[in-house]
Design a protein around this motif. Structure first.
Motif, PDB file in Angstrom:
ATOM      1  N   LEU A 167       0.837  -1.193   0.000  1.00  0.00           N
ATOM      2  CA  LEU A 167       0.000   0.000   0.000  1.00  0.00           C
ATOM      3  C   LEU A 167       0.879   1.253   0.000  1.00  0.00           C
ATOM      4  O   LEU A 167       0.595   2.242  -0.677  1.00  0.00           O
ATOM      5  CB  LEU A 167      -0.868  -0.024   1.264  1.00  0.00           C
ATOM      6  CG  LEU A 167      -2.148   0.777   1.221  1.00  0.00           C
ATOM      7  CD1 LEU A 167      -2.990   0.340   0.047  1.00  0.00           C
ATOM      8  CD2 LEU A 167      -2.913   0.568   2.518  1.00  0.00           C
ATOM      9  N   ILE A 170       2.177   1.863  -3.430  1.00  0.00           N
ATOM     10  CA  ILE A 170       1.178   2.511  -4.278  1.00  0.00           C
ATOM     11  C   ILE A 170       1.129   4.001  -3.971  1.00  0.00           C
ATOM     12  O   ILE A 170       1.091   4.851  -4.872  1.00  0.00           O
ATOM     13  CB  ILE A 170      -0.210   1.880  -4.056  1.00  0.00           C
ATOM     14  CG1 ILE A 170      -0.200   0.422  -4.500  1.00  0.00           C
ATOM     15  CG2 ILE A 170      -1.278   2.636  -4.834  1.00  0.00           C
ATOM     16  CD1 ILE A 170      -1.524  -0.269  -4.287  1.00  0.00           C
ATOM     17  N   GLY A 171       1.179   4.317  -2.679  1.00  0.00           N
ATOM     18  CA  GLY A 171       1.177   5.719  -2.277  1.00  0.00           C
ATOM     19  C   GLY A 171       2.370   6.459  -2.846  1.00  0.00           C
ATOM     20  O   GLY A 171       2.251   7.586  -3.339  1.00  0.00           O
ATOM     21  N   SER A 205      -2.944   6.337   2.374  1.00  0.00           N
ATOM     22  CA  SER A 205      -2.138   5.131   2.144  1.00  0.00           C
ATOM     23  C   SER A 205      -0.900   5.142   3.025  1.00  0.00           C
ATOM     24  O   SER A 205      -0.491   4.104   3.552  1.00  0.00           O
ATOM     25  CB  SER A 205      -1.776   4.993   0.659  1.00  0.00           C
ATOM     26  OG  SER A 205      -1.020   6.096   0.251  1.00  0.00           O
TER      27      SER A 205
END
Lengths: 456, 746
Positions: A167, A170-171, A205
């Motif tokens: 996550l 992705i952030g 995130s």
């Protein structure tokens, strides 16, 4: 002295010990020595930074913004010194207790290298790389002991935290897409001008990723089995060193890169922190073993860091930093003394318990003082009441388990005197910082000033 | 270590400390003021003013007879329980620590420093109550004392920090200068007073003191008569100038003090255990002091100080009496004792003087204490005088019950010999009470000095006999008459007191404490049972709160323009079709149909995405994706082949049949999918600064001796990342060998 020295030293030491058999005394002590040298180097670096201000180098001497910048500022070095110190104590404990796995010293050194890198980098993707290095080494180290339940706990630890790391990645990708840079200064600057939705999603995130790492309620479900299953030294390292990545990450990404968002989302942080404080404390009260109590206590204690972050500003950030330091020391001390017996260890555990409860003269007392100050600074009776409640519950769980473990059964010193040394040293640190809190207060205030643009 | 060394050390400390403090006080006091932690404006500020002198002299002065007593008491105590004499040093170390922190508390002028000593006394008391730690009652009592005194102490800290927030100082003299009547000061004062009341075991916190009596007798005599409980009223005296700013706080003190006097007196009448009687008497007596501070004014504060010092001397001797009697007879209940006057004449005489002091009979120093109480009460009005009278009568009655019960009447038990060191302290303290009854000037002088810092002005405290019919004297006479009456009707009165005590046990705060602790433990157990423990639960528990947080971020921020739908041309058709295919396969993967099918479906998603990369013009990424998918699929199948088929099949069935997960898993999947979708869409909707950075990197590639930008980035510009990732892979390998080959690399 270059700020690359501690990083390179520990990294190289890790690579060498990985090839050697860590069960042999000389190898194990070599690893301890390398960590010690890294610790000393970081202390020197910290002194330099506090006197002369932050230092920056760019890997490969590329211009800033192209190459990876490493930067030692007051916030980073304090976490680096703290984490390295805890790793040192934890590894020394395991070495004295006879290592059964040949990789443990190397894994701890890799953890040390990763942590140093995390705290000293000024590049968000490089942060991720070192974060991953720390975590992968932790996954492997958490199964030390090799029992079935330990491997099971390690598996959950790895899966859940990989999810968090993913996550986070992705952030990071989103940050790069939005800002077009990986350099922290540039990112902070660009994010301040970006659209709120993008910033909010990125912020969430990051928050979730570090909350998982910290073991914040309700992201904590991996934590109890891991802390309970791990050997004392490893548990001390996970709770006192690796968990610092979570606090530091929230401070760096939240306070430094996304200050406006964290100010706007203060309510969310406060609610998460409060839930964690109450949940962790309630869970800890009737647990039967010290390590279980400490695991849930860890969940509760990080809630305070979040509350202080929610308050923000010079007082709030200083409180968050100070509490993170104190909490790491407490947890390391308590895990290292929880399974040894003898009057001296009992006294050390009691000092740790008092520190968790915030009773002077212990470092934890000043943690409480700073938290209350943050609550009063925010003019929030609810926060003050909550900190009071959390503290009251921590009295109940710490002293119930202290009495149960150290007063009821009367078996004598086990594990030999040498095994007591790391715990006793940490207890002296906790006690010393309670009697002379100036370094603690000054360092945390200085570190907080890096987040507020010099405002104290 | 020699067994005499530890007691001798603390005794020498107490004696030397007493002499030094006395000398300092007589020569005009002393002061130390050095910076402690400048960042937080903390100062190590100690000053020997009158108030400090009184409490510090009490802490060291009372310690001397107690330590002498303990010297003979402790070996016997340990021998009785079959414990080693090696446990002695701990006892004396804790007593010494307590004494030092008490002196520090008396001297501290900085609120944080004061708090430090405040909590140190609580910690020492905790460890001393639990000195007999093999005894469950002692452990519970210790925990109770710690929880009550240390948790309420936090109120003192909060009050301190409220004042700091307002006035930016922890220094008491500074605060007295700048503080003025305001809500902050009232709230802070209330919090500080709360901590003080709990420490002095005032209603409703009194229950811990009764339980604390399980501690060895010297501990009860020292901590729980003279020193620790006195800390509460010391604090009230210390911050009195702040409390005085809010009349409502003083009224609250009157109420709390009166309630404590009353409850303590009634409970003292009802108890059978010697130390319990004394404990409740103590709590009642500190009620007097709180009451007096509440009455306020010059006479109130002066009388409070006088009361504290007379009580300390007398009550300590009474505790030691109880210890000596128990040592001689082995009994510790009033109902088992009686007629000991002949067997223990010195103890009887000494304790008579002390009991008379507590009961305020003439010719003892206690008489003046009550005179001062009546004077202060009369100044406020007749209601207060009536309250004072009621309590004085109660005190006389229970003291009479205590002393006559022990020493008069028919002997009920054999009394063995008691070491002189245990008798002498009682005699000496009794003599002090009598001498001071004739020459009260020293006591009055110290009380007068002690009242000065509270009032910030010197006030005379007069202790003299007036042989006339002034109101104080009339009240005293009334006290003696009514007291005698109550004592004469002693059969009925204790029975009534007993009934009240029972009621208190059933509904009182101790019950609330015990029930609260049990409820917390029960709640903890229940919450623990609810916590998810299975693997899927632990993973899904991450998704739900994250999904909520993402939804919040999405809802709470403006989304207009943040989500752009790009343009679509016919050339994009293969790409869209491929993406649609990947999505369909991904949905299919959520339907469990056996492990192998699942692996293959997942693999198909990966291959479909590889095609997407290829269509997007990134053949190198596509190649990597194909490679990774192939390896992962093979690895999966390899692992599956290692697991027995029955296990796989039963797992599959279990997953399909588990009811709770039928809706949970898809819901969790949807939340996770939607989250990532929104996040990625949001990211792709803005492609702002990227081009700039990319151009810059491309320009630098030749300088890094690379013919393309990817090589330049991986091998040079961001080589540190590459090195880091290589290390990550190496560490992962170490982890794998650790699990598979017990760490052997070759």
């Amino acid at each position: 002295m270059s700020l690359a020295l501690p990083l390179g030293l520990v990294w190289a030491g890790a690579a060498v010990t990985a090839l050697l058999d860590g069960r042999r005394r000389c190898v194990a002590w070599l690893a301890v020595g390398v960590l010690g040298a890294g610790f000393v180097a970081l202390c020197v670096l910290q002194a330099h930074v506090l006197v002369d201000g932050p230092r920056t180098i760019v890997a490969g001497d590329w211009p800033a913004g192209v190459g990876i910048a490493l930067r030692a500022d007051a916030l980073g070095v304090v976490f680096a010194v703290l984490s390295m110190g805890v790793l040192l104590a934890g590894l020394a404990y395991e070495v004295v207790d006879d290592l059964e796995s040949r990789h443990t010293p190397a894994l701890v050194l890799f953890m040390g290298a990763g942590l140093t890198g995390v705290f000293l980098t000024a590049d968000i993707f490089n942060f991720y790389v070192f974060f991953e290095l720390t975590m992968v080494a932790s996954y492997a180290a958490s199964t030390y002991g090799g029992e079935r339940h330990q491997i099971g706990a390690g598996f959950i630890f790895a899966i859940v935290n990989l999810l968090g790391t993913f996550l986070f990645l992705i952030g990071l990708a989103a940050i790069y897409t939005v800002t077009g840079t990986l350099d922290m200064d540039g990112v902070g600057f660009a994010l301040a001008q970006s659209e709120p939705t993008a910033v909010a999603l990125i912020g969430v995130s990051v928050l979730v990723a570090f909350s998982i790492k910290l073991g914040l309620f309700p992201f904590h479900f991996w934590l109890p089995p891991v802390y309970v299953g791990a050997t004392p030294g490893v548990a001390a390292m996970l709770s006192g060193a690796v968990a610092n990545v979570g606090s530091y990450g929230l401070l760096r990404f939240g306070g430094d890169l996304l200050p406006d968002l964290f100010a706007a989302g203060a309510g969310v942080l406060a609610v998460l922190g409060s839930a964690s404080i109450v949940y962790g404390a309630i869970q800890a009260i009737s647990r039967r073993s010290a390590s279980e109590v400490l695991a849930y206590s860890a969940i509760g204690q990080v809630g305070y860091v979040l509350i202080a972050l929610a308050v923000g500003g010079p007082v709030g950030y200083a409180a968050a930093i100070l509490y993170a330091i104190v909490n790491a020391l407490n947890k390391a001390l308590l895990f290292l003394t929880a399974r040894v017996r003898g009057w001296l260890v009992g006294a050390c555990f009691a000092i740790g318990a008092l520190s968790v409860a915030g009773v002077p003269p212990s470092a934890g007392f000043f943690g409480k003082v700073e938290l209350f100050r943050a609550g009063i600074d925010a003019r929030s009776a609810v926060l003050v009441a909550l900190i009071f409640l959390g503290g009251a519950l921590s009295f109940v769980y710490m002293f119930q388990i202290y009495q149960r473990d150290f007063w009821r059964d009367r078996h004598d010193t086990s594990g030999g005197r040498a095994l007591q040394v790391p715990g006793v040293l940490l207890a002296l640190v906790v006690l010393g910082l309670g009697l002379w809190p100036e370094p603690l207060l000054a360092v945390s205030r200085e570190a907080a000033a890096t987040l507020t643009g010099g405002q104290r | 270590m020699r067994t005499w060394a530890p007691p001798a050390t603390v005794l020498a400390m107490a004696g030397a400390g007493f002499v030094a403090l006395l000398w300092l006080w007589l020569t005009g006091g002393g002061e130390v003021d050095v910076p402690w932690a400048p960042t937080l404006d903390l100062r190590l500020h100690l000053r020997l003013d009158g108030l400090a002198a009184m409490y510090a002299l009490m802490a060291t002065g009372v310690a001397v007879p107690v330590f002498v007593f303990a010297w003979r008491y402790l070996p016997h105590h340990l021998a009785q329980q079959g414990r080693s004499v090696r446990e002695q040093p701990r006892f004396y170390a804790l007593l010494g620590m307590f004494m030092v922190s008490m002196v520090g508390l008396a001297l501290a002028q900085d609120l944080i420093l004061l708090f430090l000593f405040w909590d140190l006394t609580a910690v020492a008391s905790y460890l001393l109550i639990a000195y007999d730690r093999q005894d469950g009652g002692a452990r519970r009592a210790a925990l109770m004392a710690l929880l009550v005194t240390a948790i309420t102490a936090v109120a003192l800290l909060i009050g301190t920090l409220l004042l700091y927030d307002r006035y930016a100082t922890f220094s008491l003299p500074e605060l007295f200068r700048v503080a003025e009547s305001s809500t902050t000061v009232t709230v802070a004062g209330a919090l500080i007073a709360l901590a003080a009341l709990a420490k002095s075991a005032q209603v409703p916190f009194h229950f811990w003191l009764g339980r604390a009596m399980v501690a060895p007798t010297p501990v009860s005599a020292y901590l729980h008569s003279a020193a620790m409980v006195a800390a509460g009223v010391l604090l009230i005296g210390r911050v009195y100038p702040l409390l005085e700013l809010s009349p409502v706080l003083l009224d609250a003190l009157v109420v709390a003090g009166f309630a404590s006097m009353l409850v303590g007196g009634v409970l003292a009448l009802s108890r059978d255990d010697l130390k319990q009687v004394l404990a409740y008497s103590t709590f009642s007596q500190y009620g007097y002091v709180v009451f007096l501070y509440g009455l306020g004014g010059e006479s109130g504060v002066g009388a409070a100080a006088f009361y504290v010092v007379t009580h300390a001397v007398a009550k300590c001797a009474l505790f030691l009496t109880a210890g000596a009697v128990t040592r001689a007879t082995g009994a510790q209940r009033l109902s088992e004792l009686g007629g000991l006057a002949r067997a223990m004449p010195v103890v009887a005489a000494g304790s008579l003087a002390c009991a008379a002091t507590v009961a305020s009979l003439p010719l003892t120093v206690g008489f003046f204490a009550d005179e001062l109480l009546f004077k202060a009460a009369l100044e406020r009005g007749w209601v207060f005088a009536a309250m004072a009278l009621l309590i004085a009568v109660l005190t006389l009655a229970y003291m009479a019950r205590f002393w006559t019960g022990l020493f008069l009447g028919a002997p009920r038990t054999e009394a063995g010999p008691v070491p002189g060191a245990m008798v002498a302290p009682v005699g000496v303290l009794g003599a002090i009470c009598l001498v001071a009854g004739l020459v009260p000037a020293p006591f009055a002088a110290i009380a007068q000095d002690a009242a000065t810092p509270s009032l910030l002005a010197a006030v005379p405290v007069e202790a003299r006999y007036y042989l006339d019919l002034r109101a104080e004297n009339l009240l005293a006479l009334a006290t003696f008459a009514l007291g005698a009456l109550v004592h004469a009707g002693h059969r009925a009165v204790p029975a009534a007191a007993e009934a009240v005590a029972r009621l208190g046990e059933r509904l009182g705060p101790e019950r609330a404490y015990t029930a609260g602790l049990a409820a917390l433990n029960g709640l903890s157990d229940r919450v623990h049972d609810l916590e998810v423990r299975d693997f899927r639960g632990r993973v899904t528990a991450i998704f739900l709160p994250s999904g909520v947080l993402f939804a919040l971020a999405f809802v709470l921020t403006p989304t207009v323009g943040a989500y752009a739908v790009g343009s679509f041309s016919l050339g994009d058709l293969p790409l869209v079709l491929m993406l649609g295919f990947a999505a369909c396969v991904a949905v299919a993967a959520t339907r469990p149909r056996g492990h192998l099918t699942m692996v293959l479906t997942l693999g198909t998603v990966g291959f479909a995405l590889a095609v997407v990369y290829a269509l997007l013009g990134a053949p190198n990424v596509a190649l990597v994706a194909v490679l990774v998918e192939t390896i992962v699929a093979l690895l999966f199948i390899g692992v599956l082949s290692l697991i027995p088929r029955e296990v796989l099949r039963s797992q599959m069935r279990a997953t399909r049949e588990r009811r709770g997960t039928r809706f949970r898993d898809p819901a969790v999947g949807l939340v996770a999918g939607a989250t990532v979708f929104v996040l990625v869409w949001g990211g792709l909707s803005r492609t702002g600064g990227e081009g700039d950075a990319a151009r810059r990197l491309t320009e630098l590639a030749p300088e890094a001796h690379a013919d393309n930008v990817v090589t330049a980035i991986l091998a040079d510009l961001r080589a540190l990342d590459t090195l880091g990732e290589i290390t990550v892979v190496a560490v992962a390998l170490l982890g794998v060998t650790k699990l598979l080959r017990r760490g052997r690399l070759w």
